[in-house]
Scaffold this active site. Structure first.
Site, PDB file in Angstrom:
ATOM      1  N   PRO A 144      -1.129   1.337 -17.131  1.00  0.00           N
ATOM      2  CA  PRO A 144      -2.296   1.559 -16.280  1.00  0.00           C
ATOM      3  C   PRO A 144      -1.966   1.362 -14.794  1.00  0.00           C
ATOM      4  CG  PRO A 144      -2.777   0.018 -18.067  1.00  0.00           C
ATOM      5  CD  PRO A 144      -1.302   0.190 -18.005  1.00  0.00           C
ATOM      6  N   GLU A 145      -2.072   2.427 -14.047  1.00  0.00           N
ATOM      7  CA  GLU A 145      -1.974   2.362 -12.600  1.00  0.00           C
ATOM      8  C   GLU A 145      -3.297   2.913 -12.063  1.00  0.00           C
ATOM      9  OE1 GLU A 145       1.725   4.093 -11.232  1.00  0.00           O
ATOM     10  OE2 GLU A 145       2.725   3.584 -13.096  1.00  0.00           O
TER      11      GLU A 145
END
Length: 276
Positions: free
Chosen positions: A2-3
DNA sequence: AACGATCCCTGTTGGC
DNA sequence: TGCCAACAGGGATCGT
């Protein structure tokens, strides 16, 4: 992992479920998920019975306003994802947080590696948390080339390492940093302070191009066990990756084999021909 | 102050 | 085929 695009996609899914709803039940999985000076019992104690306000995001942090001037913070770490379910749906393995609303929805955090965390801060606590040092959001508050250049001036660390530093710019992680640097035609190993004004301009232009495309595609799901959208679908930016995870494969622009080096203890991928 | 190294954690991968 | 070490990485922390 997750960015920014994955967290933003998550935010867009959970916002309509949570905003305006009242929290009727809170279940925390492992105590480890409550960090940042939180006691595990603080999470349910502070959330229970309260109405949820705006579901926001800064960098990779979900920042959710909660009645009583509280901020509910969720970070997905490297293996966290959220799911929107009904209470009768069976729990996924590694479910770390289950929040039920008075509308009968459940929002769940699933995180096998527990690098993510949950906190519920008072304004005072928020101010003293390292969150306060977070840099501008890479999408919503992107500085111009001159401003970013001033932040990088004199720095000898590789530009890749500086792009991963959330105090400089919040939201880029290992995948999108590599993709941004490819698009800007800058090698990840270049000292940050050595970038020319033209390269800084290319970099600042590349950031929203890459991140917005990532958001539009629903983020990057590297494999079937990694990040998924809150409705269980896979993000499709994987098909758009130009360099990340493509070591040895031909550059999609010039055909030169993509190289992999370690920068800031993270794998970094670049085209030795396209990137200078 | 800046920078690099280390740690946390566990599912997956690759080598033998 | 099966086992196990190595690997993946966001952020905190520590040593230089």
């Amino acid at each position: 992992m997750p960015e920014l695009p994955e967290v933003e996609t998550t935010r867009r899914h959970i916002a309509p479920v949570l905003e305006g709803a009242r929290i009727s039940a809170v279940e925390l999985g492992r105590d480890r998920m409550a960090r940042r000076n939180m006691r595990p019992q603080d999470i349910p104690e502070r959330l229970l019975g309260r109405r949820v306000g705006r579901v926001g995001r800064r960098g990779k942090f979900l920042l959710i306003e909660v009645e009583g001037d509280l901020t509910w913070v969720i970070h997905l770490g490297m293996s966290g994802r959220m799911r929107i379910t009904s209470p009768s749906d069976p729990l996924d393995p590694h479910t770390q947080l289950v929040v039920t609303t008075d509308r009968g929805d459940q929002v769940r955090l699933i995180d096998p590696r527990t690098f993510g965390f949950v906190a519920v801060f008072t304004p005072e606590e928020l101010e003293h948390d390292s969150l306060a040092a977070l840099g501008p959001d890479a999408l919503e508050e992107l500085p111009d080339a001159a401003t970013l250049g001033a932040r990088l001036a004199g720095r000898r660390a590789p530009i890749k390492a500086l792009l991963l530093d959330q105090r400089i710019l919040a939201g880029l992680g290992n995948i999108y940093a590599d993709e941004v640097l490819f698009r800007a035609r800058v090698r990840p190993t270049r000292p940050g302070g050595d970038l020319t004004p033209e390269e800084l301009a290319d970099l600042v232009a590349a950031i929203p191009e890459v991140l917005l495309a990532g958001v539009e595609m629903g983020g990057t799901s590297l494999d079937d066990l990694a990040y998924l959208l809150p409705d269980g679908r896979a993000g499709e930016y994987l098909d758009r990756l130009m360099v990340y995870g493509r070591a040895g494969e031909p550059c999609l622009v010039c055909g030169t084999p993509i190289e992999r080096v370690v920068v800031a203890q993270r794998s970094s991928h670049f085209c030795p021909t396209c990137q200078r």
